[in-house]
Design an enzyme around this catalytic site. Structure first.
Site, PDB file in Angstrom:
ATOM      1  CG  HIS A 133       0.640   0.678  -9.740  1.00  0.00           C
ATOM      2  ND1 HIS A 133       0.856   0.472  -8.409  1.00  0.00           N
ATOM      3  CD2 HIS A 133       1.007   1.966  -9.982  1.00  0.00           C
ATOM      4  CE1 HIS A 133       1.321   1.579  -7.862  1.00  0.00           C
ATOM      5  NE2 HIS A 133       1.428   2.491  -8.795  1.00  0.00           N
TER       6      HIS A 133
ATOM      7  CG  ASN B 155      -0.317   3.860  -5.290  1.00  0.00           C
ATOM      8  OD1 ASN B 155       0.755   3.877  -4.690  1.00  0.00           O
ATOM      9  ND2 ASN B 155      -0.418   4.134  -6.569  1.00  0.00           N
TER      10      ASN B 155
END
Ligand code: NAD
Length: 284
Positions: free
Chosen positions: A142, A192
């Site tokens: 990520h 997230n």
């Protein structure tokens, strides 16, 4: 210089940043997108970014030349160019059908030892691994945005991800000048799962007229000392990517706390996607 060939699939906000970072680190890169226009966009973006970073450097003699960086990147719509790829980083749009369409094509052309890194905001890495012929060689990276300027990434171990895949990934990241924090697979990972909830709730406070976007962000910057407020962050990420991510979390956890804010949906329908479209919660 590193002669390894790295495939980058998806030439949007993240893919173009990943390709630039790799090429500036000396890797040879194949950058693939389904859209010629998006590839051209990426070329312009990378040229401008490299020129700007050279301009802001004190010692101009060691700065990268845009043409040298671009010469290391092959821009193409053909997956055939990945036949000799050592490692592939997939950055296509955060929609399952789009992501799932990429991996069978990669399996067709890439050598069996090629590792696939999924650059995703929320999708489970184990789920992606399951649609490939090599779940032990599938891992999540990520990246943070803008990629070339962010030194730390979140690395996600899927159920079958091997220790060798993790070690090779950390080596590649080191070659890009980055370090990673390793976490286990779960939708949204750490970053997230928390950030998307915050951004979604910030959108609710605007929708409920508790405060303007500027006031919401001011509280985070001035009271909490954050560099950016949640809505400015959302504009940087892209409101479409935020919406798709919160939808993935909602579907994956089946928990109503992740229901997308209707204002966010309406803004995406209206084409207000944040920085990339010139307007989101703020104008650019
Ligand atoms: N934007 C961010 O700040 C951010 C941060 C971390 C991770 N991510 C993740 O990175 C991924 C990419 O996000 P983005 O912001 O770059 O999106 P984007 O919309 O800017 O770019 C996505 C690109 O994928 C391309 N694409 C779609 N289907 C394709 C296919 N089958 N083959 C090749 N290319 C295809 C599109 O043409 C587009 O250029 C998403 O999964 C997102 O969740 C985004």
């Amino acid at each position: 210089m590193n002669a390894k060939l790295i495939g980058v699939v998806g030439a949007g906000v993240m893919g173009s940043g990943v390709a630039q970072n790799l090429a500036q680190s000396g890797y040879r890169v194949v950058l693939i997108d389904i859209s010629e226009a998006q590839l051209e966009n990426a070329r312009v973006q990378i040229r401008n970014n490299v020129r700007f970073s050279a301009f802001s450097r004190k010692d101009k003699s060691t700065a990268d030349k845009p043409e040298d960086v671009l010469a290391r990147i092959q821009f193409t719509t053909s997956y055939e160019a990945l036949r000799e790829a050592h490692y592939v980083i997939e950055n296509v749009v955060e929609k399952w059908d789009a992501k799932a369409s990429v991996y069978p094509r990669l399996d067709e052309v890439c050598p069996p030892e090629t590792i696939y890194a999924v650059d995703t905001s929320c999708y489970s890495i184990t789920r992606v691994g399951a649609i490939t012929t090599r779940p032990d060689r599938v891992i999540g990276i990520h990246f943070m945005n803008p990629v070339p300027m962010k030194p730390t990434v979140e690395v996600i171990r899927g159920w079958h991800t091997s220790d060798q895949t993790i070690a090779t990934t950390f080596e590649l990241l080191a070659g890009m000048g980055k370090t990673g924090v390793l976490v286990n697979d779960s939708p949204g990972f750490v970053s997230n799962r928390i950030l998307m909830l915050t951004v979604n709730e910030a959108a609710f406070t605007v929708q409920d007229q508790v405060a303007s976007p500027a006031s919401v962000d001011e509280i985070f910057r001035k009271c909490f000392g954050h560099k950016m407020g949640p809505l400015e962050t959302a504009d940087l990420i892209g409101l479409d990517t935020i919406l798709y991510s919160i939808e993935v979390l909602h579907e994956s956890f089946g928990d109503s706390k992740y229901r997308p804010c209707p204002l966010l949906k309406k803004m995406v329908d209206a084409g207000l996607l944040g920085r990339k479209s010139g307007q989101g919660f703020f104008k650019y």
